[in-house]
Motif scaffolding. Structure first.
Motif, PDB file in Angstrom:
ATOM      1  N   GLY A 128       0.799  -1.227   0.000  1.00 43.16           N
ATOM      2  CA  GLY A 128       0.000   0.000   0.000  1.00 43.16           C
ATOM      3  C   GLY A 128       0.826   1.268   0.000  1.00 43.16           C
ATOM      4  N   LEU A 129       1.843   1.339   0.862  1.00 48.40           N
ATOM      5  CA  LEU A 129       2.642   2.560   0.991  1.00 48.40           C
ATOM      6  C   LEU A 129       3.917   2.530   0.158  1.00 48.40           C
ATOM      7  CD1 LEU A 129       2.234   3.286   4.817  1.00 48.40           C
ATOM      8  CD2 LEU A 129       0.839   4.062   2.893  1.00 48.40           C
ATOM      9  N   ARG A 130       4.233   1.390  -0.455  1.00 49.45           N
ATOM     10  CA  ARG A 130       5.312   1.233  -1.434  1.00 49.45           C
ATOM     11  C   ARG A 130       6.717   1.326  -0.848  1.00 49.45           C
ATOM     12  NH1 ARG A 130       3.670  -1.729  -4.314  1.00 49.45           N
ATOM     13  NH2 ARG A 130       4.686  -1.148  -6.266  1.00 49.45           N
ATOM     14  N   TYR A 131       6.883   0.899   0.405  1.00 52.83           N
ATOM     15  CA  TYR A 131       8.219   0.786   0.975  1.00 52.83           C
ATOM     16  C   TYR A 131       8.900  -0.459   0.426  1.00 52.83           C
ATOM     17  CZ  TYR A 131       7.460   4.420   4.500  1.00 52.83           C
ATOM     18  OH  TYR A 131       7.238   5.616   5.141  1.00 52.83           O
ATOM     19  N   ASP A 132      10.241  -0.386   0.247  1.00 53.84           N
ATOM     20  CA  ASP A 132      10.963  -1.608  -0.090  1.00 53.84           C
ATOM     21  C   ASP A 132      10.894  -2.551   1.109  1.00 53.84           C
ATOM     22  OD1 ASP A 132      13.586  -1.512   1.594  1.00 53.84           O
ATOM     23  OD2 ASP A 132      13.477   0.480   0.698  1.00 53.84           O
ATOM     24  N   LEU A 133      11.192  -3.831   0.888  1.00 48.51           N
ATOM     25  CA  LEU A 133      10.927  -4.834   1.918  1.00 48.51           C
ATOM     26  C   LEU A 133      11.772  -4.656   3.173  1.00 48.51           C
ATOM     27  CD1 LEU A 133      10.265  -8.115  -0.113  1.00 48.51           C
ATOM     28  CD2 LEU A 133       8.675  -6.874   1.368  1.00 48.51           C
ATOM     29  N   VAL A 134      12.987  -4.134   3.031  1.00 49.16           N
ATOM     30  CA  VAL A 134      13.800  -3.919   4.229  1.00 49.16           C
ATOM     31  C   VAL A 134      13.179  -2.834   5.097  1.00 49.16           C
ATOM     32  CG1 VAL A 134      16.050  -3.225   5.123  1.00 49.16           C
ATOM     33  CG2 VAL A 134      15.921  -4.700   3.108  1.00 49.16           C
ATOM     34  N   ARG A 135      12.836  -1.694   4.501  1.00 51.11           N
ATOM     35  CA  ARG A 135      12.232  -0.600   5.268  1.00 51.11           C
ATOM     36  C   ARG A 135      10.823  -0.956   5.723  1.00 51.11           C
ATOM     37  NH1 ARG A 135      15.576   3.837   4.811  1.00 51.11           N
ATOM     38  NH2 ARG A 135      17.103   3.655   3.146  1.00 51.11           N
ATOM     39  N   ALA A 136      10.106  -1.730   4.912  1.00 52.98           N
ATOM     40  CA  ALA A 136       8.776  -2.179   5.328  1.00 52.98           C
ATOM     41  C   ALA A 136       8.877  -3.076   6.553  1.00 52.98           C
ATOM     42  CB  ALA A 136       8.084  -2.918   4.180  1.00 52.98           C
ATOM     43  N   ASN A 137       9.880  -3.958   6.572  1.00 55.81           N
ATOM     44  CA  ASN A 137      10.073  -4.815   7.740  1.00 55.81           C
ATOM     45  C   ASN A 137      10.451  -4.005   8.972  1.00 55.81           C
ATOM     46  OD1 ASN A 137       9.592  -7.668   7.356  1.00 55.81           O
ATOM     47  ND2 ASN A 137      11.175  -7.625   5.788  1.00 55.81           N
ATOM     48  N   ALA A 138      11.261  -2.949   8.786  1.00 54.54           N
ATOM     49  CA  ALA A 138      11.625  -2.090   9.917  1.00 54.54           C
ATOM     50  C   ALA A 138      10.382  -1.427  10.508  1.00 54.54           C
ATOM     51  CB  ALA A 138      12.635  -1.040   9.467  1.00 54.54           C
ATOM     52  N   LEU A 139       9.538  -0.870   9.642  1.00 57.31           N
ATOM     53  CA  LEU A 139       8.308  -0.225  10.118  1.00 57.31           C
ATOM     54  C   LEU A 139       7.323  -1.247  10.667  1.00 57.31           C
ATOM     55  CD1 LEU A 139       7.877   2.431   7.295  1.00 57.31           C
ATOM     56  CD2 LEU A 139       8.210   2.907   9.734  1.00 57.31           C
ATOM     57  N   LYS A 140       7.320  -2.434  10.069  1.00 60.37           N
ATOM     58  CA  LYS A 140       6.471  -3.517  10.592  1.00 60.37           C
ATOM     59  C   LYS A 140       6.822  -3.814  12.039  1.00 60.37           C
ATOM     60  CE  LYS A 140       7.762  -7.671  10.194  1.00 60.37           C
ATOM     61  NZ  LYS A 140       8.319  -8.909   9.587  1.00 60.37           N
ATOM     62  N   MET A 141       8.108  -3.851  12.347  1.00 61.81           N
ATOM     63  CA  MET A 141       8.524  -4.143  13.713  1.00 61.81           C
ATOM     64  C   MET A 141       8.198  -3.001  14.669  1.00 61.81           C
ATOM     65  SD  MET A 141       9.421  -7.164  13.283  1.00 61.81           S
ATOM     66  CE  MET A 141       9.864  -7.510  14.994  1.00 61.81           C
ATOM     67  N   VAL A 142       8.229  -1.752  14.179  1.00 65.99           N
ATOM     68  CA  VAL A 142       7.799  -0.623  15.004  1.00 65.99           C
ATOM     69  C   VAL A 142       6.326  -0.776  15.362  1.00 65.99           C
ATOM     70  CG1 VAL A 142       7.382   1.872  15.052  1.00 65.99           C
ATOM     71  CG2 VAL A 142       9.508   0.988  14.098  1.00 65.99           C
ATOM     72  N   CYS A 143       5.506  -1.090  14.353  1.00 69.19           N
ATOM     73  CA  CYS A 143       4.064  -1.275  14.582  1.00 69.19           C
ATOM     74  C   CYS A 143       3.814  -2.434  15.534  1.00 69.19           C
ATOM     75  CB  CYS A 143       3.352  -1.535  13.257  1.00 69.19           C
ATOM     76  SG  CYS A 143       3.332  -0.141  12.116  1.00 69.19           S
ATOM     77  N   THR A 144       4.505  -3.545  15.298  1.00 67.06           N
ATOM     78  CA  THR A 144       4.319  -4.719  16.144  1.00 67.06           C
ATOM     79  C   THR A 144       4.703  -4.416  17.589  1.00 67.06           C
ATOM     80  OG1 THR A 144       4.794  -6.172  14.264  1.00 67.06           O
ATOM     81  CG2 THR A 144       4.952  -7.142  16.457  1.00 67.06           C
ATOM     82  N   LEU A 145       5.821  -3.735  17.773  1.00 65.18           N
ATOM     83  CA  LEU A 145       6.253  -3.364  19.121  1.00 65.18           C
ATOM     84  C   LEU A 145       5.214  -2.481  19.799  1.00 65.18           C
ATOM     85  CD1 LEU A 145       8.341  -3.134  21.404  1.00 65.18           C
ATOM     86  CD2 LEU A 145       9.433  -1.282  20.101  1.00 65.18           C
ATOM     87  N   ALA A 146       4.662  -1.536  19.043  1.00 68.97           N
ATOM     88  CA  ALA A 146       3.717  -0.581  19.626  1.00 68.97           C
ATOM     89  C   ALA A 146       2.415  -1.247  20.045  1.00 68.97           C
ATOM     90  CB  ALA A 146       3.442   0.545  18.629  1.00 68.97           C
ATOM     91  N   PHE A 147       1.744  -1.935  19.102  1.00 66.37           N
ATOM     92  CA  PHE A 147       0.428  -2.466  19.480  1.00 66.37           C
ATOM     93  C   PHE A 147       0.541  -3.695  20.382  1.00 66.37           C
ATOM     94  CE2 PHE A 147       0.681  -4.554  15.139  1.00 66.37           C
ATOM     95  CZ  PHE A 147       0.689  -5.872  15.568  1.00 66.37           C
ATOM     96  N   THR A 148       1.667  -4.418  20.293  1.00 62.78           N
ATOM     97  CA  THR A 148       1.841  -5.555  21.195  1.00 62.78           C
ATOM     98  C   THR A 148       2.111  -5.075  22.617  1.00 62.78           C
ATOM     99  OG1 THR A 148       2.737  -6.849  19.362  1.00 62.78           O
ATOM    100  CG2 THR A 148       3.036  -7.744  21.561  1.00 62.78           C
ATOM    101  N   SER A 149       2.782  -3.939  22.761  1.00 62.50           N
ATOM    102  CA  SER A 149       2.988  -3.365  24.094  1.00 62.50           C
ATOM    103  C   SER A 149       1.643  -2.997  24.720  1.00 62.50           C
ATOM    104  CB  SER A 149       3.884  -2.126  24.002  1.00 62.50           C
ATOM    105  OG  SER A 149       5.174  -2.460  23.541  1.00 62.50           O
ATOM    106  N   VAL A 150       0.765  -2.404  23.920  1.00 62.74           N
ATOM    107  CA  VAL A 150      -0.579  -2.081  24.403  1.00 62.74           C
ATOM    108  C   VAL A 150      -1.320  -3.355  24.796  1.00 62.74           C
ATOM    109  CG1 VAL A 150      -2.837  -1.138  23.745  1.00 62.74           C
ATOM    110  CG2 VAL A 150      -0.741   0.046  23.056  1.00 62.74           C
ATOM    111  N   ALA A 151      -1.230  -4.363  23.925  1.00 64.23           N
ATOM    112  CA  ALA A 151      -1.905  -5.635  24.197  1.00 64.23           C
ATOM    113  C   ALA A 151      -1.360  -6.289  25.458  1.00 64.23           C
ATOM    114  CB  ALA A 151      -1.748  -6.575  22.998  1.00 64.23           C
ATOM    115  N   LEU A 152      -0.039  -6.252  25.632  1.00 60.96           N
ATOM    116  CA  LEU A 152       0.574  -6.889  26.799  1.00 60.96           C
ATOM    117  C   LEU A 152       0.095  -6.243  28.096  1.00 60.96           C
ATOM    118  CD1 LEU A 152       2.568  -8.958  27.920  1.00 60.96           C
ATOM    119  CD2 LEU A 152       4.397  -7.272  27.609  1.00 60.96           C
ATOM    120  N   VAL A 153       0.005  -4.926  28.108  1.00 57.45           N
ATOM    121  CA  VAL A 153      -0.504  -4.232  29.302  1.00 57.45           C
ATOM    122  C   VAL A 153      -1.926  -4.678  29.618  1.00 57.45           C
ATOM    123  CG1 VAL A 153      -1.205  -1.978  30.222  1.00 57.45           C
ATOM    124  CG2 VAL A 153       0.995  -2.223  29.053  1.00 57.45           C
TER     125      VAL A 153
END
Length: 252
Positions: free
Chosen positions: A170-195
């Motif tokens: 959707g946003l057209r990031y290359d796979l390396v940068r997409a994976n980096a942002l994916k991990m930011v998103c995962t860290l963020a919403f998983t932290s909320v979920a963990l709490v």
């Protein structure tokens, strides 16, 4: 509750594999969730405890990608907003309902991505120089990030595929940068979920931290691989993981 030391060792080993897979693609929780249940944890408690490893794995990955200059910080907050909203909704739902409701979503998304990689490989792996969009420029990407947040907050397993569809497709990031942002998103919403899961008393810390040791090691190694790998290599690894995740989701 007492845990078998051998099973904890196996859990840590699976954590290494899961951390490596999750950082480059997704679906690592298909390995760790069953192992947590083998240790004697009920499905809802296993689902909650798994987030300890995911959060710490995400922290290692984000730090690694940022260190190597592969984390695009310009759109981070715009990308995080829909995933955080969705993550809170998904986690609260998971704490109250059986965690099987969103399985059709997982299967549908993974099967779609498998076909897209085969038929339109440039969709998920944009050519070098492709302009990047912000979430405000793509409603479908914004919706994809929101759905990823809901799914990730709910059950986690396979959420990386949904995030990559939104970030690379959707946003057209290359796979390396997409994976980096994916991990930011995962860290963020998983932290909320963990709490949220901690507040419901569903996290078991001993297996959670043992798992986290493995996922952190796997994530660290995976970032090093991703930085040096060709985008085509990551793309076909992603394709292979979609097939594995499909099989795991059908079996479980």
């Amino acid at each position: 509750m007492e845990y078998d030391p051998l099973l904890l060792l196996v859990l840590a080993g699976l954590g290494v594999i899961a951390g490596w897979i999750n950082t480059l693609a997704g679906g690592g929780s298909n390995l760790t969730l069953p192992m947590l249940m083998v240790l004697g944890l009920p499905p809802d408690v296993a689902n909650a405890t798994n987030r300890v490893g995911v959060v710490l794995q995400g922290a290692v990955a984000v730090r690694g990608f940022h260190h190597h200059g592969k984390l695009d910080t310009g759109n981070v907050w715009a990308i995080l907003l829909p995933t955080l909203i969705g993550g809170a909704i998904g986690a609260i739902t998971a704490a109250l309902l059986p965690n099987v409701t969103l399985k059709p979503l997982l299967l549908g998304t993974i099967l779609t991505m498998t076909l897209v990689i085969l038929i339109r490989p440039n969709f998920i792996a944009p050519p070098a120089g492709t302009p990047v969009k912000s979430p405000s420029e793509s409603r479908s990407a914004w919706l994809g990030l929101f759905v990823a947040g809901i799914y990730g907050g709910f059950v986690q397993a396979g959420v990386g595929f949904i995030l990559l569809a939104a970030l690379a497709g959707g946003l057209r990031y290359d796979l390396v940068r997409a994976n980096a942002l994916k991990m930011v998103c995962t860290l963020a919403f998983t932290s909320v979920a963990l709490v949220i899961f901690i507040s419901f008393g569903q996290v078991r810390w001993i297996p959670g931290l043992v798992l986290a040791v493995g996922t952190m090691i796997g994530s660290h190694l995976s970032v090093k691989f991703a930085i040096n790998a060709k985008q085509s290599t990551i793309k076909w690894f992603l394709f292979a993981m979609t097939l594995v995740a499909c099989a795991a989701a059908f079996i479980t």
